[in-house]
Each structure stands twice: as structure tokens, then as C-alpha cells.
Design a protein around this motif. Sequence first.
Motif, PDB file in Angstrom:
ATOM      1  N   GLY A   1     -10.617-121.472  38.587  1.00 30.56           N
ATOM      2  CA  GLY A   1     -10.099-120.725  37.603  1.00 30.56           C
ATOM      3  C   GLY A   1     -10.578-121.080  36.375  1.00 30.56           C
ATOM      4  O   GLY A   1     -10.519-122.045  35.822  1.00 30.56           O
TER       5      GLY A   1
ATOM      6  N   VAL B   1     -12.282-117.300  39.849  1.00 37.38           N
ATOM      7  CA  VAL B   1     -11.447-116.485  39.024  1.00 37.38           C
ATOM      8  C   VAL B   1     -11.308-116.567  37.562  1.00 37.38           C
ATOM      9  O   VAL B   1     -11.297-117.735  36.979  1.00 37.38           O
ATOM     10  CB  VAL B   1      -9.682-116.713  39.657  1.00 37.38           C
ATOM     11  CG1 VAL B   1      -8.842-115.568  39.011  1.00 37.38           C
ATOM     12  CG2 VAL B   1      -9.687-116.785  41.081  1.00 37.38           C
TER      13      VAL B   1
ATOM     14  N   THR C   1     -10.190-115.153  33.143  1.00 37.57           N
ATOM     15  CA  THR C   1      -9.298-114.464  32.372  1.00 37.57           C
ATOM     16  C   THR C   1      -9.838-115.003  30.966  1.00 37.57           C
ATOM     17  O   THR C   1     -10.482-115.988  30.594  1.00 37.57           O
ATOM     18  CB  THR C   1      -7.700-114.803  32.609  1.00 37.57           C
ATOM     19  OG1 THR C   1      -7.077-113.811  31.607  1.00 37.57           O
ATOM     20  CG2 THR C   1      -7.612-116.438  31.929  1.00 37.57           C
TER      21      THR C   1
ATOM     22  N   ARG D   1     -13.234-112.567  40.444  1.00 35.78           N
ATOM     23  CA  ARG D   1     -11.883-111.942  40.370  1.00 35.78           C
ATOM     24  C   ARG D   1     -11.367-112.076  38.961  1.00 35.78           C
ATOM     25  O   ARG D   1     -11.412-113.308  38.400  1.00 35.78           O
ATOM     26  CB  ARG D   1     -10.958-112.327  41.430  1.00 35.78           C
ATOM     27  CG  ARG D   1      -9.720-111.981  41.496  1.00 35.78           C
ATOM     28  CD  ARG D   1      -9.137-111.987  42.939  1.00 35.78           C
ATOM     29  NE  ARG D   1      -8.962-113.578  43.140  1.00 35.78           N
ATOM     30  CZ  ARG D   1      -7.709-114.202  43.019  1.00 35.78           C
ATOM     31  NH1 ARG D   1      -6.540-113.850  42.538  1.00 35.78           N
ATOM     32  NH2 ARG D   1      -7.673-115.652  43.200  1.00 35.78           N
TER      33      ARG D   1
ATOM     34  N   VAL E   1      -7.866-111.997  36.389  1.00 33.30           N
ATOM     35  CA  VAL E   1      -6.419-111.857  36.331  1.00 33.30           C
ATOM     36  C   VAL E   1      -5.903-111.435  34.802  1.00 33.30           C
ATOM     37  O   VAL E   1      -6.787-111.722  34.105  1.00 33.30           O
ATOM     38  CB  VAL E   1      -5.993-112.940  36.591  1.00 33.30           C
ATOM     39  CG1 VAL E   1      -6.032-113.292  38.146  1.00 33.30           C
ATOM     40  CG2 VAL E   1      -6.134-114.500  35.885  1.00 33.30           C
ATOM     41  N   GLY E   2      -4.953-111.241  34.565  1.00 36.48           N
ATOM     42  CA  GLY E   2      -4.741-110.662  33.189  1.00 36.48           C
ATOM     43  C   GLY E   2      -4.297-111.489  32.071  1.00 36.48           C
ATOM     44  O   GLY E   2      -4.436-111.333  30.853  1.00 36.48           O
TER      45      GLY E   2
ATOM     46  N   ASP F   1      -1.040-116.141  34.196  1.00 39.00           N
ATOM     47  CA  ASP F   1      -1.301-115.713  35.797  1.00 39.00           C
ATOM     48  C   ASP F   1      -2.316-116.441  36.343  1.00 39.00           C
ATOM     49  O   ASP F   1      -2.204-116.944  37.539  1.00 39.00           O
ATOM     50  CB  ASP F   1      -2.032-114.188  35.584  1.00 39.00           C
ATOM     51  CG  ASP F   1      -1.014-113.123  35.042  1.00 39.00           C
ATOM     52  OD1 ASP F   1       0.221-113.338  35.259  1.00 39.00           O
ATOM     53  OD2 ASP F   1      -1.463-112.346  34.658  1.00 39.00           O
ATOM     54  N   LEU F   2      -3.287-117.083  35.636  1.00 32.29           N
ATOM     55  CA  LEU F   2      -4.355-117.991  36.286  1.00 32.29           C
ATOM     56  C   LEU F   2      -3.940-119.146  36.599  1.00 32.29           C
ATOM     57  O   LEU F   2      -4.184-119.672  37.710  1.00 32.29           O
ATOM     58  CB  LEU F   2      -5.503-118.063  35.087  1.00 32.29           C
ATOM     59  CG  LEU F   2      -6.846-118.819  35.594  1.00 32.29           C
ATOM     60  CD1 LEU F   2      -7.542-118.080  36.962  1.00 32.29           C
ATOM     61  CD2 LEU F   2      -7.688-119.172  34.524  1.00 32.29           C
TER      62      LEU F   2
ATOM     63  N   ALA G   1      -1.991-119.034  39.682  1.00 32.96           N
ATOM     64  CA  ALA G   1      -2.579-118.866  40.901  1.00 32.96           C
ATOM     65  C   ALA G   1      -2.939-119.968  41.878  1.00 32.96           C
ATOM     66  O   ALA G   1      -2.899-121.046  41.498  1.00 32.96           O
ATOM     67  CB  ALA G   1      -3.941-117.955  40.757  1.00 32.96           C
TER      68      ALA G   1
END
Length: 373
Positions: A193, A216, A218, A236, A238-239, A243-244, A247
Motif C-alpha cells: 500500500g 494499492v 491513495t 488498485r 482506495v479513497g 482506507d489504505l 486494508a
Amino acid sequence: MSDSTSTPHVPPVSTADLLDQGLEHEQVVVANDPASGLRAIVAIHSTALGPALGGTRFFPYASTADALADVLALSRGMTYKAAVAGLDLGGGKAVIVGDPAGLKSEALLRAYGRFVESLGGRYITACDVGTFSEDMDHIARETRHVTGRTEAHGGAGDSSVLTAYGVFQGMLAAAEVAWGGDASAALSGRTVGVAGVGKVGRHLVGHLAGAGAEVVVTDVNPAAVARVADEHPSVRVVGSTADLVAAELDVYAPCALGGALDDEVVRTLSARVVCGAANNQLAHPGVEKLVEERGIVYAPDYVVNAGGLMQVADELEGFSFERARQRAAGIYDTTRAVLERARSEGVPTATAADRIAEQRIREVGRLRGIWLG
């Protein structure tokens, strides 16, 4: 020498705290040029190993106290970064107070260059949040003590390239310690992430995708996310950072805000490894112990994000990208040494990194003082 999308994290401090922090520094100097609108602070933390090299951050701080707190913390970090990286440089940093979108001008940058020149080489500047290589070219019209210039002027150009490469090398080392196996395959199939995909984060995503990681991301900047998603369709999105953090991750890479690792984040993280480009990731003293208690392998930020410093420092020798890249590749070995010292001494990795830096400052700095004194 930092991700241009980063927003400084400035913890609340009292005037007394600021004074205490400043007393650790060799020199803190304020510049004020009403004609151009320049208001700047340069903090020289240490010149024990050499002149203090550190970027100039141009940011609309809410208060002068916030600007001072940021430059004091960042300059101290540069001392430790240069020491662990094996460079013959000290630690310094500068901040220009104001919104670069409206305030930055040739006149202001040249006034700042004259200010840097007045310090007689004790401080060498470079890029940071809000400043770019083109800005360094303007500054260089008034001072010799500047790096990170454009390639057209013989400089290193965008230092985010090797910052990201060094973070990737540190991440390989941390992953190898966490899961074993060969470093070349340490991130294959792992979920990483990345919080913040500006200049540094974007390059890091490229390295991760090439290593076979599941990425992932953001960022608060939709354009930055769109660019990375366009370059790497498998990424991917995420918002938010929250959120990250929530995850399922194997590796968490903070590449934007400082103070990314607070108690709540550390307790929430599923990641086994934390390794990112952001400066000053530990939100407060003591959080490194919680990181250790949770079994997280933390690669200290100033160890792994030193590639940008190595890149601009190479200009002082006459820039060679390949030479700087080879030096940045050594961040893998440095990270392994930090993690091994932490294991052998039974201390958090952040403590081990500090001990390595402080040992070099004591030993090499003392020798340098003898020969130069």
C-alpha cells in the motif's frame, strides 16, 4: 529531496519546546526581504561531517512557529540521514513561508540565493516540497552553494528518481528479513500500500509493479492517482489513507505526510513491513516501541529515503547518474545492517539507526575536527 505532494506534518509545540529544540542546532537564521516577499528560515543542525546539505521547502505555514518547528525537525533528520548514508555532509534545511503558487518569483528566489550565499558555504540548498530544479537554477545565479539543478545546467535534475529507487532497495531488505527467501523475489505477490503517489510515490509504484507486487494506492490529489493508474492499470485505488491503513497489506509505504505512524495507525495496520519515503514518520517518541511490539519490521525513513540526498550530493563531485545510482543501491545493505543491529541489541530499528548515525558523527566528526582544526 522530498515528494512534492507532501504536506508538512508539524506537531503542536510550545515556545519553550521550540527553544529547547533550537538549542540542539549549530545555527538558526531568519531572512526577511520585503521587496520580494521573502520570509525564510535556515536551520543548520550539524556540520560535524561536512557542510549542511538539505532542501528548501516552500509552504504556506499557518504560523511562524509551525515553520520553525518543521525546519528544526527536518534539519535534524538530515544530519542523521547523511551520517547513515556515509556522506561527508552535515544536516540542514530551509523553509520559505508562503504559498509558492502566488509568491514564488525570480526576484524572491534570487533574494533567497543571496541569503544562502551569506552563510559562507555552511549550508548547501536543494529542492524540496514546493521547489524544483528550475528554482535552483535561479538561486544559483546568486550563490555557488546549491545542488539539484536542471540537467541543462549540469545538475542532477529530479531527485525523486533515486529517492524512490533507494526506498525500493530498503523495502527489499526489510521484506527479506520479514519473510526470508531471496531479495530479488521478496516482494513478488506481496500487497504493498502506497500512501502518496506524487513524484517519489509514482516512481516507487513503477519499481513495485516491476517486482511483481500487488499495489494499492491513495493520494489527496486525484490527478496524481489518475496518472499512476494510467501508467499501471493493475494498480488498485482506495479513497483515503485511512482506507489504505485498514486494508489487508503486507507492506505499508507512507510517501506523503510526516507523522504517518501514530498509535492508532500502528494498532490498525495488518502490514508486516513499513517502508516509505515520507520524512519523520514516527508521530511521537515511543511509538517505535509499539511498532516493535506488534512485530512490524520498520525500515527507518531517513535510512531508506536517502537516495535523493545521494543524487544531489553527487553534483558536488561533478554529477554522474550511474555513480549516484550505485550509491543508492547500497541502501539495501545499510537497511540490512540497521535491522541486524536492532535484532542483536534488542532495540527498535529506529533506535538502531540513530545509534549508527551517532557513532559515525562521533568517530568521523572527531577525526575531521583534528585534521581541519
